[in-house]
Write an enzyme that holds these catalytic residues in place. Structure first.
Site, PDB file in Angstrom:
ATOM      1  N   ILE A  29       0.825  -1.220   0.000  1.00  0.00           N
ATOM      2  CA  ILE A  29       0.000   0.000   0.000  1.00  0.00           C
ATOM      3  C   ILE A  29       0.860   1.271   0.000  1.00  0.00           C
ATOM      4  CG2 ILE A  29      -0.286   0.285   2.515  1.00  0.00           C
ATOM      5  CD1 ILE A  29      -3.328   0.699   1.947  1.00  0.00           C
ATOM      6  N   ASN A  42      -1.936   1.309  15.881  1.00  0.00           N
ATOM      7  CA  ASN A  42      -2.351   0.968  17.256  1.00  0.00           C
ATOM      8  C   ASN A  42      -2.684   2.281  17.966  1.00  0.00           C
ATOM      9  OD1 ASN A  42       0.079   2.027  18.699  1.00  0.00           O
ATOM     10  ND2 ASN A  42       1.073   0.434  17.468  1.00  0.00           N
ATOM     11  N   GLY A  50       4.003  -4.619  10.789  1.00  0.00           N
ATOM     12  CA  GLY A  50       3.039  -4.789   9.702  1.00  0.00           C
ATOM     13  C   GLY A  50       2.944  -3.580   8.788  1.00  0.00           C
ATOM     14  N   VAL A  51       1.735  -3.267   8.395  1.00  0.00           N
ATOM     15  CA  VAL A  51       1.527  -2.163   7.452  1.00  0.00           C
ATOM     16  C   VAL A  51       1.894  -0.824   8.109  1.00  0.00           C
ATOM     17  CG1 VAL A  51      -0.966  -1.849   7.907  1.00  0.00           C
ATOM     18  CG2 VAL A  51      -0.039  -1.339   5.652  1.00  0.00           C
ATOM     19  N   ASP A  52       1.674  -0.709   9.396  1.00  0.00           N
ATOM     20  CA  ASP A  52       2.031   0.500  10.151  1.00  0.00           C
ATOM     21  C   ASP A  52       3.541   0.772  10.037  1.00  0.00           C
ATOM     22  OD1 ASP A  52       1.809   2.615  11.917  1.00  0.00           O
ATOM     23  OD2 ASP A  52       1.444   1.386  13.696  1.00  0.00           O
ATOM     24  N   SER A 135      -6.886  -5.024  10.896  1.00  0.00           N
ATOM     25  CA  SER A 135      -7.032  -6.004  11.998  1.00  0.00           C
ATOM     26  C   SER A 135      -6.770  -7.461  11.614  1.00  0.00           C
ATOM     27  CB  SER A 135      -8.421  -5.934  12.661  1.00  0.00           C
ATOM     28  OG  SER A 135      -8.497  -4.847  13.552  1.00  0.00           O
ATOM     29  N   VAL A 138      -1.613  -8.968  12.925  1.00  0.00           N
ATOM     30  CA  VAL A 138      -1.304  -9.338  14.313  1.00  0.00           C
ATOM     31  C   VAL A 138      -2.523  -9.201  15.233  1.00  0.00           C
ATOM     32  CG1 VAL A 138       1.152  -8.785  14.118  1.00  0.00           C
ATOM     33  CG2 VAL A 138      -0.389  -7.094  15.061  1.00  0.00           C
ATOM     34  N   TYR A 139      -3.557  -8.499  14.805  1.00  0.00           N
ATOM     35  CA  TYR A 139      -4.771  -8.391  15.630  1.00  0.00           C
ATOM     36  C   TYR A 139      -5.738  -9.565  15.421  1.00  0.00           C
ATOM     37  CZ  TYR A 139      -3.678  -3.682  17.431  1.00  0.00           C
ATOM     38  OH  TYR A 139      -3.113  -2.608  18.087  1.00  0.00           O
TER      39      TYR A 139
HETATM   40  N1  AR6 Z   1       0.780  -3.143   2.306  1.00  0.00           N
HETATM   41  C1  AR6 Z   1      -0.478  -3.644   2.392  1.00  0.00           C
HETATM   42  N2  AR6 Z   1      -0.872  -4.511   3.343  1.00  0.00           N
HETATM   43  C2  AR6 Z   1       0.051  -4.881   4.255  1.00  0.00           C
HETATM   44  C3  AR6 Z   1       1.392  -4.405   4.251  1.00  0.00           C
HETATM   45  C4  AR6 Z   1       1.728  -3.487   3.215  1.00  0.00           C
HETATM   46  N3  AR6 Z   1       2.965  -2.972   3.111  1.00  0.00           N
HETATM   47  N4  AR6 Z   1       2.053  -4.977   5.298  1.00  0.00           N
HETATM   48  C5  AR6 Z   1       1.177  -5.779   5.928  1.00  0.00           C
HETATM   49  N5  AR6 Z   1      -0.023  -5.745   5.299  1.00  0.00           N
HETATM   50  P1  AR6 Z   1      -1.198  -5.628  10.449  1.00  0.00           P
HETATM   51  P2  AR6 Z   1      -3.435  -5.223  12.336  1.00  0.00           P
HETATM   52  C6  AR6 Z   1      -1.283  -6.433   5.636  1.00  0.00           C
HETATM   53  O1  AR6 Z   1      -0.596  -6.663  11.328  1.00  0.00           O
HETATM   54  O2  AR6 Z   1      -3.794  -6.657  12.281  1.00  0.00           O
HETATM   55  C7  AR6 Z   1       0.957  -3.050  13.907  1.00  0.00           C
HETATM   56  O3  AR6 Z   1       2.083  -3.399  14.665  1.00  0.00           O
HETATM   57  C8  AR6 Z   1      -1.212  -7.696   6.464  1.00  0.00           C
HETATM   58  O4  AR6 Z   1      -0.900  -8.813   5.652  1.00  0.00           O
HETATM   59  O5  AR6 Z   1      -0.329  -4.636   9.815  1.00  0.00           O
HETATM   60  O6  AR6 Z   1      -4.529  -4.197  12.206  1.00  0.00           O
HETATM   61  C9  AR6 Z   1       0.228  -1.840  14.488  1.00  0.00           C
HETATM   62  O7  AR6 Z   1       1.118  -0.904  15.080  1.00  0.00           O
HETATM   63  C10 AR6 Z   1      -2.623  -7.758   7.025  1.00  0.00           C
HETATM   64  O8  AR6 Z   1      -3.514  -8.371   6.088  1.00  0.00           O
HETATM   65  O9  AR6 Z   1      -2.340  -4.770  11.239  1.00  0.00           O
HETATM   66  C11 AR6 Z   1      -0.685  -2.448  15.505  1.00  0.00           C
HETATM   67  O10 AR6 Z   1      -0.032  -2.662  16.746  1.00  0.00           O
HETATM   68  C12 AR6 Z   1      -3.036  -6.304   7.154  1.00  0.00           C
HETATM   69  O11 AR6 Z   1      -2.049  -5.545   6.440  1.00  0.00           O
HETATM   70  C13 AR6 Z   1      -1.048  -3.787  14.890  1.00  0.00           C
HETATM   71  O12 AR6 Z   1       0.009  -4.109  13.988  1.00  0.00           O
HETATM   72  C14 AR6 Z   1      -3.074  -5.797   8.594  1.00  0.00           C
HETATM   73  O13 AR6 Z   1      -2.029  -6.404   9.334  1.00  0.00           O
HETATM   74  C15 AR6 Z   1      -2.327  -3.700  14.098  1.00  0.00           C
HETATM   75  O14 AR6 Z   1      -2.683  -4.989  13.683  1.00  0.00           O
END
Ligand code: AR6
Length: 188
Positions: A29, A42, A50-52, A135, A138-139
Site C-alpha cells: 500500500i 495501534n 506490519g503495514v504501520d 485487523s 497481528v490483531y
Molecule cells: N501493504 C499492504 N498490506 C500490508 C502491508 C503493506 N505494506 N504490510 C502488511 N499488510 P497488520 P493489524 C497487511 O498486522 O492486524 C501493527 O504493529 C497484512 O498482511 O499490519 O490491524 C500496528 O502498530 C494484514 O492483512 O495490522 C498495531 O499494533 C493487514 O495488512 C497492529 O500491527 C493488517 O495487518 C495492528 O494490527
C-alpha cells in the site's frame, strides 16, 4: 486528483459501484499514488509492525513527529496526517480491534474504522483512498469476517455519498485476502 502518477498493477480488478470505482489489488500500500492511504495503527499512533511499520518507514521521520502531536487514537476511530515521503498525500490512521472471540464489540469497532476513515476523507476532499485489511494481521480478526465488514461498510458509505469518491482501493497483501475480496466484490 491523485498526488502523482498512474497505478500500474497486474492483478488489479475493477468494479463499478454507483459513481465510484472499487479496485482490488494485491500490492504494498505504501507504493500507491492515491490521495490517502489508510494505516492499520495501534492506539499510540507511534508506529509498530506490519503495514504501520511499512508506512512509517516509507513516509520518513516527519510522520512520527506529526503523530506525536495527535495524542493517540481510540479503537474504532481515525485521525489524519500528511503523507510526507509517501506517494500518497495523506495517511488516515485508524485503530482496529484486537480479535477476542467476537465478544468485545469487535464487529462494530471494525465497521467504525472504515466509516470514520471515509468520513475524514470526505472532510478533506479526498477522492481516491486505499485501505489495507485492517485487523487481519497481528490483531487476528478472522479474514472472511473482516472482508465482509470492509466491503459492506464501504458500499453502504458509497450509497450514502454517491459523488464523494472516484476510486476506493482494497489493497490485499496475501492470496487469501485477495480471493476473499474477489468473491465478495463480484457479487453486487
Ligand atoms: N501493504 C499492504 N498490506 C500490508 C502491508 C503493506 N505494506 N504490510 C502488511 N499488510 P497488520 P493489524 C497487511 O498486522 O492486524 C501493527 O504493529 C497484512 O498482511 O499490519 O490491524 C500496528 O502498530 C494484514 O492483512 O495490522 C498495531 O499494533 C493487514 O495488512 C497492529 O500491527 C493488517 O495487518 C495492528 O494490527
Amino acid at each position: 486528483m491523485p498526488k502523482s502518477g498512474k497505478i500500474n498493477c497486474g492483478d488489479m480488478l475493477h468494479y463499478d459501484f454507483e459513481q465510484t470505482e472499487i479496485i482490488l489489488l494485491q500490492d504494498d500500500i505504501t507504493k500507491l499514488p492515491v490521495d490517502a492511504i489508510v494505516n492499520a495503527a495501534n492506539s499510540s499512533l507511534l508506529g509498530g509492525g506490519g503495514v504501520d511499520g511499512a508506512i512509517h518507514r516509507s513516509a520518513g521521520k516527519q510522520l512520527l513527529e506529526e503523530c506525536k502531536t495527535l495524542f493517540g487514537c481510540n479503537t474504532g476511530d481515525a485521525k489524519i496526517t500528511k503523507g510526507y515521503q509517501l506517494p500518497a498525500k495523506y495517511v488516515i490512521h485508524t485503530v482496529g480491534p484486537v480479535w477476542n472471540d467476537g465478544k468485545y464489540n469487535e464487529d462494530n469497532l471494525l465497521t467504525s474504522c472504515y466509516q470514520k476513515s471515509l468520513e475524514l476523507a470526505l472532510l478533506h476532499n479526498i477522492k481516491t483512498i486505499a485501505f489495507p485489511n485492517i485487523s487481519t494481521g497481528v490483531y487476528h480478526f478472522p479474514k472472511n469476517r473482516a472482508a465482509i465488514i470492509a466491503t459492506h461498510t464501504v458500499k453502504t458509505f458509497i450509497k450514502a455519498h454517491p459523488h464523494a469518491f472516484q476510486q476506493i482501493y482494497f489493497v490485499t497483501f496475501d492470496e487469501e485476502n485477495y480471493s476473499l475480496y474477489q468473491k465478495l466484490l463480484r457479487t453486487a
